[in-house]
Design an enzyme around this catalytic site. Structure first.
Site, PDB file in Angstrom:
ATOM      1  N   GLU A  22       0.902  -1.108   0.135  1.00 36.83           N
ATOM      2  CA  GLU A  22      -0.086  -0.040  -0.068  1.00 36.83           C
ATOM      3  C   GLU A  22       0.892   1.137  -0.143  1.00 36.83           C
ATOM      4  O   GLU A  22       0.523   2.318  -0.612  1.00 36.83           O
ATOM      5  CB  GLU A  22      -0.961   0.047   1.309  1.00 36.83           C
ATOM      6  CG  GLU A  22      -1.854  -0.874   1.349  1.00 36.83           C
ATOM      7  CD  GLU A  22      -2.844  -0.789   2.472  1.00 36.83           C
ATOM      8  OE1 GLU A  22      -4.159  -0.845   2.295  1.00 36.83           O
ATOM      9  OE2 GLU A  22      -2.204  -1.011   3.651  1.00 36.83           O
ATOM     10  N   TYR A  54     -15.375  26.919  -0.326  1.00 42.51           N
ATOM     11  CA  TYR A  54     -15.254  25.367  -0.302  1.00 42.51           C
ATOM     12  C   TYR A  54     -14.387  24.915  -1.416  1.00 42.51           C
ATOM     13  O   TYR A  54     -13.804  23.871  -1.534  1.00 42.51           O
ATOM     14  CB  TYR A  54     -16.745  24.949  -0.499  1.00 42.51           C
ATOM     15  CG  TYR A  54     -17.527  25.388  -1.585  1.00 42.51           C
ATOM     16  CD1 TYR A  54     -17.552  25.265  -2.984  1.00 42.51           C
ATOM     17  CD2 TYR A  54     -18.516  26.234  -1.205  1.00 42.51           C
ATOM     18  CE1 TYR A  54     -18.383  25.917  -3.958  1.00 42.51           C
ATOM     19  CE2 TYR A  54     -19.523  26.569  -2.029  1.00 42.51           C
ATOM     20  CZ  TYR A  54     -19.299  26.681  -3.319  1.00 42.51           C
ATOM     21  OH  TYR A  54     -20.062  27.248  -4.381  1.00 42.51           O
ATOM     22  N   GLU A  74      -8.397   6.039  10.401  1.00 40.12           N
ATOM     23  CA  GLU A  74      -8.789   6.625  11.386  1.00 40.12           C
ATOM     24  C   GLU A  74      -8.170   7.898  11.757  1.00 40.12           C
ATOM     25  O   GLU A  74      -8.522   8.821  12.129  1.00 40.12           O
ATOM     26  CB  GLU A  74      -8.864   5.834  12.921  1.00 40.12           C
ATOM     27  CG  GLU A  74     -10.085   4.752  12.988  1.00 40.12           C
ATOM     28  CD  GLU A  74      -9.500   3.537  12.129  1.00 40.12           C
ATOM     29  OE1 GLU A  74     -10.315   2.701  12.160  1.00 40.12           O
ATOM     30  OE2 GLU A  74      -8.386   3.500  11.278  1.00 40.12           O
ATOM     31  N   LYS A  99     -11.700   3.875   1.199  1.00 39.72           N
ATOM     32  CA  LYS A  99     -10.865   3.273   0.384  1.00 39.72           C
ATOM     33  C   LYS A  99     -11.373   2.088  -0.296  1.00 39.72           C
ATOM     34  O   LYS A  99     -11.408   0.752   0.043  1.00 39.72           O
ATOM     35  CB  LYS A  99      -9.834   2.664   1.773  1.00 39.72           C
ATOM     36  CG  LYS A  99      -8.557   2.216   1.022  1.00 39.72           C
ATOM     37  CD  LYS A  99      -7.830   1.558   2.335  1.00 39.72           C
ATOM     38  CE  LYS A  99      -6.487   1.174   2.092  1.00 39.72           C
ATOM     39  NZ  LYS A  99      -5.761   0.796   3.239  1.00 39.72           N
TER      40      LYS A  99
END
Length: 120
Positions: A22, A54, A74, A99
């Site tokens: 990864e 934004y 997290e 993901k």
């Protein structure tokens, strides 16, 4: 309930994860961010400086999404939430990190971590 400004599906190529492959190859990540704030002052004055821009927010979220890698979604979600809460007037934020290419060993469409944080 406060007003909300929401960015959905902001996408970037990041290197987050606990596995070496990864970190080496990276993969696509997406984020949804919903900011809670009072938009009445901006609406009353038609003044961008009285709300969250934004476009600027999206660029900053993207920089975190593709920036320094972390092991856990997290942790990434918390970094994104902290960024949002740094804007004046933002009282709370909901962040969802996606993901979709996570290797689970079984077929799945997506893995997400969703958090809600409030200004203290």
């Amino acid at each position: 309930m406060a007003d909300r400004i929401t960015v959905h599906g902001l996408t970037g190529h990041g290197f987050h994860g606990v596995y070496p492959e990864e970190r080496e190859r990276g993969q696509t990540f997406r984020v949804d961010a919903a900011l809670e704030l009072d938009t009445a002052p901006a609406a009353a004055t038609d003044d961008l400086t009285r709300t969250v821009n934004y476009a600027e927010l999206s660029q900053r979220l993207h920089a975190v999404l593709v920036g320094d890698p972390v092991d856990l979604l997290e942790t990434l979600a918390q970094r994104l939430a902290d960024l949002c809460l740094g804007y004046d007037g933002v009282q709370a934020v909901e962040i969802t990190v996606h993901k979709p290419q996570a290797d689970l060993g079984v077929p799945a469409d997506d893995v997400t971590v969703a958090i809600r944080r409030e200004r203290r």
